[in-house]
Design a protein around this motif. Structure first.
Motif, short mmCIF file in Angstrom:
data_model
loop_
_atom_site.label_atom_id
_atom_site.label_comp_id
_atom_site.label_asym_id
_atom_site.label_seq_id
_atom_site.Cartn_x
_atom_site.Cartn_y
_atom_site.Cartn_z
N LYS A 112 -7.54 -1.44 -0.02
CA LYS A 112 -6.53 -2.08 -0.87
C LYS A 112 -6.56 -1.49 -2.28
O LYS A 112 -5.51 -1.22 -2.88
N THR A 113 -7.75 -1.26 -2.81
CA THR A 113 -7.90 -0.71 -4.16
C THR A 113 -7.36 0.71 -4.25
O THR A 113 -6.78 1.11 -5.27
N ASN A 114 -7.52 1.47 -3.17
CA ASN A 114 -7.13 2.88 -3.18
C ASN A 114 -5.81 3.15 -2.47
O ASN A 114 -5.48 4.30 -2.17
N ASN A 115 -5.04 2.08 -2.24
CA ASN A 115 -3.70 2.20 -1.63
C ASN A 115 -3.72 2.94 -0.31
O ASN A 115 -2.85 3.78 -0.02
N ILE A 116 -4.74 2.65 0.50
CA ILE A 116 -4.83 3.24 1.83
C ILE A 116 -4.19 2.28 2.83
O ILE A 116 -4.60 1.13 2.95
N LYS A 117 -3.19 2.76 3.52
CA LYS A 117 -2.50 1.94 4.51
C LYS A 117 -3.41 1.69 5.71
O LYS A 117 -4.10 2.61 6.17
N ILE A 118 -3.42 0.47 6.21
CA ILE A 118 -4.21 0.14 7.40
C ILE A 118 -3.26 -0.21 8.54
O ILE A 118 -2.37 -1.05 8.38
#
Length: 231
Positions: A112-118
């Protein structure tokens, strides 16, 4: 050359990689896991960019790692599925694929902090079940993983289960039986040429100018729990 974490249960594969100049760090033995999974690197460690997540239970591995970007899981791993797959996620092109309900809370916060899509995939052994052949190309026998990857623009070669050795099980997973050594080389642990899907795998790799390197050609294709690049 690179430093890899891998199981030391298979001296043939360890020795061959070492002869190629790579440094090998033995994975921990996680006693709470089922015996065939206890030394699998893809159950213990996850590399995302320059950050490396490891299970709390990897006490010996923590002593060996000097990488300043090591991150210890917030949750404790459990003996039974899905509590044993806190880090069994596939990271590809800024997207993390795996069973969202099983993810370590620290890894979730990091994404979430690094804008990584899950992208949620019901297959909790996601990384075990998927082998990255190129930057946006993956081999898998799992339909759910195939669908999720294709929906996000990846090229997927779908094979069938079987013809991979994993002690204690009917068969192993393709992700645990191979790994990228570098951008242009895909290694397989055991003789992939004897696998009925080898022609398709060979052509898929050639499509992306990726060379196949067979580690331990005298052994059957074996799910060793993959390897994780540390540096």
């Amino acid at each position: 050359m690179s430093t890899f974490e891998m199981s030391d249960k298979y001296p043939l594969f360890v020795n061959e990689l070492s002869k190629k100049g790579h440094k090998i760090l033995a994975s921990d033995t996680i006693d709470i896991f089922l015996l065939p999974e206890q030394k699998h690197a893809d159950m213990q460690t996850l590399s995302i960019n320059n950050d490396i997540f490891i299970l709390k239970e990897c006490t010996e591995l923590k002593k060996k790692l000097t990488n300043p970007d090591i991150k210890i899981c917030k949750n404790r791993a459990g003996e039974t599925y899905p509590k044993n797959v806190l880090l069994n996620f596939l990271y590809l092109n800024k997207i993390l694929y795996g069973k969202l309900s099983a993810i370590d809370s620290g890894l979730l916060k990091y994404c979430k902090t690094n804008n990584i899509k899950i992208v949620n995939v019901n297959q909790g052994y996601c990384r075990c079940s998927a082998l990255v052949a190129a930057e946006n190309a993956v081999i898998t026998a799992d339909s759910a993983i195939q669908n999720a990857l294709q929906e996000n623009g990846a090229d997927v070669l779908k094979i069938s289960n079987g013809n991979i050795v994993l002690d204690g099980y009917d068969y192993g997973f393709i992700g645990g039986a191979g790994a990228k050594l570098d951008n242009n080389t895909l290694a397989f642990f055991g003789n992939i040429e004897n696998n009925p899907y080898f022609p398709g795998i060979y052509n898929f790799c050639r499509k992306y100018n990726v060379k196949i390197d067979i580690i331990g050609k005298e052994a059957p294709l074996t799910d060793i729990g993959g390897i994780v690049k540390i540096s």
